[in-house]
Each structure stands twice: as C-alpha cells, then as structure tokens.
Design an enzyme around this catalytic site. Structure first.
Site, PDB file in Angstrom:
ATOM      1  N   CYS A 120       0.861  -1.242   0.057  1.00  0.00           N
ATOM      2  CA  CYS A 120       0.133   0.014  -0.037  1.00  0.00           C
ATOM      3  C   CYS A 120       0.861   1.259  -0.065  1.00  0.00           C
ATOM      4  CB  CYS A 120      -0.893   0.052   1.155  1.00  0.00           C
ATOM      5  SG  CYS A 120      -0.171  -0.258   2.736  1.00  0.00           S
ATOM      6  N   CYS A 128      -3.486  -2.611  -0.954  1.00  0.00           N
ATOM      7  CA  CYS A 128      -2.530  -3.605  -0.643  1.00  0.00           C
ATOM      8  C   CYS A 128      -2.067  -4.538  -1.658  1.00  0.00           C
ATOM      9  CB  CYS A 128      -2.697  -4.322   0.910  1.00  0.00           C
ATOM     10  SG  CYS A 128      -2.874  -2.923   2.029  1.00  0.00           S
ATOM     11  N   LYS A 193      -5.874  -9.178  11.215  1.00  0.00           N
ATOM     12  CA  LYS A 193      -5.531  -7.712  11.046  1.00  0.00           C
ATOM     13  C   LYS A 193      -7.226  -7.106  10.399  1.00  0.00           C
ATOM     14  CE  LYS A 193      -3.414  -4.275   8.257  1.00  0.00           C
ATOM     15  NZ  LYS A 193      -2.205  -3.601   7.376  1.00  0.00           N
ATOM     16  N   GLU A 231      -8.711 -17.540  10.504  1.00  0.00           N
ATOM     17  CA  GLU A 231      -7.745 -16.856   9.852  1.00  0.00           C
ATOM     18  C   GLU A 231      -6.262 -17.362  10.098  1.00  0.00           C
ATOM     19  OE1 GLU A 231      -6.853 -14.977   7.353  1.00  0.00           O
ATOM     20  OE2 GLU A 231      -8.460 -13.745   6.446  1.00  0.00           O
ATOM     21  N   LYS A 246      -4.078  -7.417  15.169  1.00  0.00           N
ATOM     22  CA  LYS A 246      -3.925  -5.686  14.932  1.00  0.00           C
ATOM     23  C   LYS A 246      -5.144  -5.286  14.670  1.00  0.00           C
ATOM     24  CE  LYS A 246      -1.606  -2.948  11.729  1.00  0.00           C
ATOM     25  NZ  LYS A 246      -1.117  -2.833  10.510  1.00  0.00           N
ATOM     26  N   TYR A 311       4.955   1.914  19.260  1.00  0.00           N
ATOM     27  CA  TYR A 311       5.602   3.210  18.989  1.00  0.00           C
ATOM     28  C   TYR A 311       6.089   3.648  20.497  1.00  0.00           C
ATOM     29  CZ  TYR A 311       3.279   2.712  14.631  1.00  0.00           C
ATOM     30  OH  TYR A 311       2.772   2.292  13.531  1.00  0.00           O
TER      31      TYR A 311
HETATM   32  C1  PBG Z   1       0.229  -1.978   5.882  1.00  0.00           C
HETATM   33  C2  PBG Z   1       0.335  -1.399   7.280  1.00  0.00           C
HETATM   34  C3  PBG Z   1      -0.610  -0.538   8.015  1.00  0.00           C
HETATM   35  C4  PBG Z   1      -0.147  -0.658   9.208  1.00  0.00           C
HETATM   36  C5  PBG Z   1       0.846  -1.630   9.326  1.00  0.00           C
HETATM   37  N1  PBG Z   1       0.985  -2.066   8.095  1.00  0.00           N
HETATM   38  C6  PBG Z   1      -1.649   0.100   7.399  1.00  0.00           C
HETATM   39  C7  PBG Z   1      -2.973  -0.343   6.913  1.00  0.00           C
HETATM   40  O1  PBG Z   1      -3.112  -1.530   6.843  1.00  0.00           O
HETATM   41  O2  PBG Z   1      -3.691   0.666   6.369  1.00  0.00           O
HETATM   42  C8  PBG Z   1      -0.857   0.114  10.292  1.00  0.00           C
HETATM   43  C9  PBG Z   1       0.140   0.320  11.753  1.00  0.00           C
HETATM   44  C10 PBG Z   1      -0.611   1.431  12.463  1.00  0.00           C
HETATM   45  O3  PBG Z   1      -1.467   1.917  12.387  1.00  0.00           O
HETATM   46  O4  PBG Z   1       0.428   1.879  13.560  1.00  0.00           O
HETATM   47  N2  PBG Z   1      -0.771  -2.556   5.260  1.00  0.00           N
END
Ligand code: PBG
Length: 325
Positions: A120, A128, A193, A231, A246, A311
């Site tokens: 992405c 993506c 995710k 998944e 996530k 972070y």
């Molecule tokens: C890429 C990706 C994303 C994040 C990690 N890898 C963004 C998304 O899927 O839109 C998000 C990480 C974060 O918000 O800290 N696909």
C-alpha cells in the site's frame, strides 16, 4: 469459619510484586521505524509525535539508542518517493527498505530486522495489492508479495511480516523463501488484521491511504471473532512462525482467544491511533502518559500477547530501566 481476605496479598509492594501475574519486559518489544528516500533526514512525523522519518544515512544513532535501551527488534516500513500501479519500488534491490535492512544489519548484526511486507505504501492507488476490475486481485498480488519478501530476505531481513491480508500469502512467501535458500527467515503473519480506523496516523505517516474505496474486502470486519480463529489457523497451517492481532486494544478478546486456541507465539500491534490518542490526551494534561501507557501495554500482555509492537517501545524501555515495574 475460614476468612478469605484477598487484600492480604496487596498489603505492600513486596507482596504485590511476589504475586504479580503479568510483567512487561524489554525483550518482548518491537519498535517500528519509518524509512524515507534522501539524505540527512530525521523529521518528526506530525501524526506520530516522538517518531521520525529517517533517511538510511541517519539511522545509525537511532539503532545505537535502541541497543543502549536493550530493544532487540525493529520492524521497518518504507515510504518511497515513487509509486506506481504495481508497487515496483517495493521489490527493488535498491528499494528503501532493502537499503535500510542492509544498513542496519551492517551497523548491528545483533538487532533483529523484521520487514513489513505490503504494497500500500508503494502503489499509486494505495491498496495492498494489484488492482483488477476495481478490486484487489488476490492471486496476482501473491506473486508480488512473494517477490517483495524474497527481496527483503536477500537484503538480510531476519523475519518478514506480511500485512496485506491476501489469502494464502503465508504459503506463497514460505515457498519462495525456501526455494531460494532462506529456510531460516521466519514469518510473522498479520493473521487477524482488522479493517480499523485506528490506522489513521500511520497512513498519514506512510502516505498509504487508499485513493478509492477502503480495505474492507481484504482486512477483517471488526464485528467478527470466530473468523479471527479461522484466519489464524490457516496462517499457522501455511507456515507462520508468529501470528499477530492488530490493532491491539479494541481486540484484547481476540488476543485471548488465539492464546487459548493455539500454541504459537502471538504478537499484538499497538497501532498508531492507539499511540496518538494517548499522546494527544497527555498533551492536554488529561492523563498521566507513563501510567496509562504501562497500564495499556500490560493489558495487551495480560490478554495473551507474547510480543508487543509499539511506538512506545523506547519510552517503556526507559521506564523499566529507571525502576523495574
Ligand atoms: C500496511 C500497514 C498498515 C499498518 C501496518 N502495516 C496500515 C494499513 O493496513 O492501512 C498500520 C500500523 C499502525 O496503524 O500503526 N498494510
């Protein structure tokens, strides 16, 4: 009559520490790093205060700081200058992440380098994968993801982390890694995710907002929990070494279900929106930043996460070193 008095075990610090069930540990942390093209760049990311865009030549100090703090793993995200419909900067030998991997491994071979595998940030449409008939084509995308993962392994990545949510990508990546002699490169799969609004600050930082539509045809529906189990099971069968949930905070129940159902290490991604909300509230004097961060990260660990991508990793490491939690 036997009296139950749970407060006995809370009387003082010593006894509380003796019966503490969850402990945060620097060893469990992964710190995200954003790499940009160019030279001499260390620029604070406005949506992620305290985090920076680094050009590869400026990464040395950051890596030294992480080593000093005891943080042993980083996950790299690339923000390329050029985007196209096939995300071709993502698998170039001289791509931003590939250069970053080589540089970090050269500086400190003992820092574990994990690379986010996705398209992405690299596609002009911000999705993506490869677009076909206005949608992301799963199987075409697999070919590109495999190429990206291989290019990261060739650059020296210790672990690749596919975050695209295409079906069968773990199997495709495992196969290409094995076929090319990278049997020891591990896969941390973003297994569950969710299609989440908590990624907003990251997308601003990585310039990866989709230019049309959204990610709901590949990322999971926040309403679903059984699906996370399916998944995750698929990813484990396809060869994932570590599975991931996530975001973390709104999905603590998912972390716990996965912990109870499977016997593989679980990572949780404490995502950008979770970070930015605390930063903003702390800035306004509404919460005590250190206290809420520790409580939040503890809840992620208590839910069942073995590994936390955050972070706040540097802050937490500093706090743990100042006075063990
Ligand atoms: C890429 C990706 C994303 C994040 C990690 N890898 C963004 C998304 O899927 O839109 C998000 C990480 C974060 O918000 O800290 N696909």
């Amino acid at each position: 009559m036997l009296k139950h008095r749970p407060r006995r075990l809370r009387m003082n610090n010593q006894i509380r520490s003796l019966v503490k069930e969850t402990r945060l540990c620097i060893d469990d942390l992964i710190y995200p790093i954003f790499l940009v093209e160019g030279n001499n760049i260390k620029k604070e990311i406005s949506t992620l205060p305290g985090c920076y865009h680094f050009s590869v030549d400026m990464i040395k100090k950051e890596i030294e700081e992480l080593v000093e703090l005891g943080i042993k793993a980083v996950i790299l995200f690339g923000v390329p200058d050029i985007k196209d419909e096939a995300g071709s900067e993502a698998y170039k030998e001289e791509g931003i992440v590939q250069k970053g991997i080589r540089e970090i491994k050269k500086l400190r071979n003992d820092i574990m380098v994990i690379s986010d595998v996705c398209m992405c940030q690299y596609t002009d449409h911000g999705h993506c994968g490869i677009i076909e008939n206005n949608g992301v084509d799963n199987d075409k995308t697999l070919r590109y993801l495999s190429k990206i993962a291989l290019s990261h392994a060739l650059a020296g990545a210790d672990m690749v982390a596919p975050s695209d949510m295409m079906d069968e990508r773990v199997a495709a990546i495992r196969e290409i890694l094995d076929d090319n002699g990278f049997k020891d490169v591990s896969i941390m799969s973003y297994s569950a995710k969710y299609s989440s609004a908590f990624y907003g600050p990251f997308r601003a930082a990585a310039h990866s907002t989709p230019q049309f539509g959204d990610r709901k045809t590949y990322q999971m529906d926040p309403c679903n929990s059984d699906e996370a189990i399916r998944e995750t099971e698929l990813d484990i069968m396809e060869g994932a070494d570590i599975v991931m949930v996530k975001p973390a905070l709104s999905y603590l129940d998912i972390i716990r279900r996965i912990k109870d159902n499977f016997n593989v290490p679980i990572a949780a991604y404490n995502v950008s929106g979770e970070y930015a909300m605390i930063k903003a509230a702390a800035n306004l004097g509404l919460v005590d930043e250190k206290a809420v961060v520790i409580e939040m990260l503890t809840s992620i660990k208590r839910a069942g996460a073995d590994i936390i991508i955050t972070y706040f990793a540097k802050d937490l490491a500093r706090w743990i070193r100042e006075s063990p939690l």
